[in-house]
Design a protein around this motif. Structure first.
Motif, short mmCIF file in Angstrom:
data_model
loop_
_atom_site.label_atom_id
_atom_site.label_comp_id
_atom_site.label_asym_id
_atom_site.label_seq_id
_atom_site.Cartn_x
_atom_site.Cartn_y
_atom_site.Cartn_z
N ALA A 1 4.08 2.50 -6.57
CA ALA A 1 2.77 1.89 -6.33
C ALA A 1 1.83 2.29 -7.46
O ALA A 1 1.82 3.45 -7.89
CB ALA A 1 2.20 2.37 -5.00
N TYR A 2 1.08 1.32 -7.93
CA TYR A 2 0.07 1.55 -8.96
C TYR A 2 -1.29 1.21 -8.38
O TYR A 2 -1.44 0.20 -7.68
CB TYR A 2 0.31 0.64 -10.17
CG TYR A 2 1.61 0.89 -10.90
CD1 TYR A 2 1.64 1.69 -12.03
CD2 TYR A 2 2.80 0.33 -10.45
CE1 TYR A 2 2.83 1.93 -12.71
CE2 TYR A 2 3.99 0.56 -11.12
CZ TYR A 2 4.00 1.35 -12.25
OH TYR A 2 5.18 1.58 -12.92
N ILE A 3 -2.27 2.04 -8.65
CA ILE A 3 -3.65 1.71 -8.33
C ILE A 3 -4.40 1.60 -9.64
O ILE A 3 -4.43 2.54 -10.44
CB ILE A 3 -4.30 2.77 -7.42
CG1 ILE A 3 -3.64 2.72 -6.04
CG2 ILE A 3 -5.81 2.53 -7.30
CD1 ILE A 3 -4.22 3.67 -5.02
N ASP A 4 -4.94 0.40 -9.86
CA ASP A 4 -5.64 0.11 -11.12
C ASP A 4 -4.80 0.51 -12.33
O ASP A 4 -5.30 1.08 -13.30
CB ASP A 4 -7.01 0.79 -11.14
CG ASP A 4 -7.93 0.26 -10.05
OD1 ASP A 4 -7.78 -0.92 -9.65
OD2 ASP A 4 -8.79 1.03 -9.58
N GLY A 5 -3.49 0.25 -12.25
CA GLY A 5 -2.57 0.49 -13.35
C GLY A 5 -2.01 1.89 -13.45
O GLY A 5 -1.14 2.15 -14.27
N GLU A 6 -2.48 2.81 -12.62
CA GLU A 6 -2.00 4.20 -12.68
C GLU A 6 -0.96 4.46 -11.59
O GLU A 6 -1.18 4.11 -10.43
CB GLU A 6 -3.17 5.17 -12.51
CG GLU A 6 -2.77 6.60 -12.72
CD GLU A 6 -3.95 7.57 -12.70
OE1 GLU A 6 -3.69 8.78 -12.65
OE2 GLU A 6 -5.11 7.12 -12.72
N PRO A 7 0.19 5.08 -11.93
CA PRO A 7 1.19 5.40 -10.91
C PRO A 7 0.58 6.27 -9.82
O PRO A 7 0.01 7.33 -10.11
CB PRO A 7 2.28 6.16 -11.67
CG PRO A 7 2.07 5.81 -13.11
CD PRO A 7 0.61 5.54 -13.26
N ALA A 8 0.68 5.80 -8.58
CA ALA A 8 -0.01 6.48 -7.48
C ALA A 8 0.91 6.90 -6.34
O ALA A 8 0.59 7.80 -5.58
CB ALA A 8 -1.11 5.57 -6.93
N GLY A 9 2.07 6.22 -6.20
CA GLY A 9 2.94 6.54 -5.08
C GLY A 9 4.34 6.03 -5.29
O GLY A 9 4.64 5.27 -6.22
N TRP A 10 5.21 6.45 -4.39
CA TRP A 10 6.64 6.17 -4.48
C TRP A 10 7.20 5.99 -3.08
O TRP A 10 6.76 6.65 -2.13
CB TRP A 10 7.32 7.37 -5.14
CG TRP A 10 8.80 7.47 -4.93
CD1 TRP A 10 9.45 8.09 -3.90
CD2 TRP A 10 9.83 6.94 -5.77
NE1 TRP A 10 10.82 7.99 -4.07
CE2 TRP A 10 11.07 7.27 -5.21
CE3 TRP A 10 9.80 6.20 -6.96
CZ2 TRP A 10 12.28 6.91 -5.78
CZ3 TRP A 10 11.01 5.84 -7.52
CH2 TRP A 10 12.22 6.18 -6.95
N VAL A 11 8.21 5.12 -2.95
CA VAL A 11 9.00 5.02 -1.73
C VAL A 11 10.46 4.80 -2.13
O VAL A 11 10.75 4.01 -3.04
CB VAL A 11 8.51 3.91 -0.78
CG1 VAL A 11 8.63 2.52 -1.40
CG2 VAL A 11 9.23 3.97 0.56
N ARG A 12 11.37 5.53 -1.49
CA ARG A 12 12.81 5.28 -1.67
C ARG A 12 13.23 4.30 -0.61
O ARG A 12 12.98 4.48 0.57
CB ARG A 12 13.64 6.56 -1.54
CG ARG A 12 15.16 6.26 -1.66
CD ARG A 12 16.01 7.50 -1.69
NE ARG A 12 16.04 8.13 -2.99
CZ ARG A 12 16.80 7.71 -4.02
NH1 ARG A 12 17.57 6.65 -3.91
NH2 ARG A 12 16.77 8.37 -5.16
N VAL A 13 13.91 3.23 -1.06
CA VAL A 13 14.43 2.23 -0.14
C VAL A 13 15.73 1.69 -0.72
O VAL A 13 15.83 1.42 -1.91
CB VAL A 13 13.42 1.08 0.12
CG1 VAL A 13 13.02 0.37 -1.17
CG2 VAL A 13 13.96 0.09 1.14
N GLY A 14 16.73 1.57 0.13
CA GLY A 14 18.01 1.04 -0.29
C GLY A 14 19.00 1.11 0.85
O GLY A 14 18.67 1.61 1.94
#
Length: 192
Positions: free
Chosen positions: A66-79
């Motif tokens: 996830a990016y907020i205003d272009g800055e990396p802000a979060g992550w989720v593992r999914v698969g």
């Protein structure tokens, strides 16, 4: 505030690293669900980062950034759940799921990270919604999660990497089982 959520591909590896560096601990590089406990304990942060780098360069990225205003802000593992082998060895999962442990069409949302300065903005929910969309687009039949319930037992932010029951329920997931009062296995059927 502009939120954009993109696959964690090879060219975004550095952004994945920033997103995963929540400041809450030494950083597992989202490898916990992929290794045995002994292998995880023996691996250095560099080893874990190299494993993640290889995953981001594979055909199926391991998660979303996830990016907020272009800055990396979060992550989720999914698969697919089968690509996260520790899940099949985890008692809470083995005893709670109604799905075959070897089913490739059962996907798992197993890890969230939101950087401290971006918390409180609904980013976990946005990441979960994007993860469900990714699973649906890839042909998943069911998406499972393994959240904790901080209303039963207080948890630190770092301990909530699995997500919370409330966030999953708000996204339409049903509680399949509660192996312990503060833990749940939740599922969302995507296709009949």
């Amino acid at each position: 505030m502009t939120i954009e959520i993109l696959p964690a591909t090879g060219e975004r590896f550095d952004d994945a690293e920033v997103a995963l560096d929540s400041g809450d601990g030494p950083g597992c590089q989202c490898q916990w669900w992929l290794l045995t406990n002994a292998d995880f304990q023996a691996a250095s942060r560099t080893d874990l980062a190299e494993r993640l780098r290889a995953e981001t360069q594979s055909e199926r990225p391991p998660g979303l950034i996830a990016y907020i205003d272009g800055e990396p802000a979060g992550w989720v593992r999914v698969g697919p759940r089968t690509t996260q082998p520790r899940l099949a060895r985890t008692r809470d999962v083995k005893t709670s799921t109604v799905e075959p442990l070897d089913a490739d069409d059962v996907w798992a949302v197993s890890c969230f990270v939101v950087r401290r300065q971006f918390r409180g903005r609904g980013l976990t929910r946005a990441l979960l919604d994007a993860a469900v969309s990714r699973a649906r687009d890839a042909g998943a039949r069911v998406v499972e999660g393994y959240p904790l319930d901080p209303t039963v037992t207080a948890r630190s932010t770092a301990q909530l990497f699995r997500g919370t029951v409330a966030v999953f329920q708000d996204a339409g997931f049903a509680v399949v089982n509660r192996p312990k009062p503060d833990r749940a296995l939740v599922a969302l059927a995507l296709h009949d």
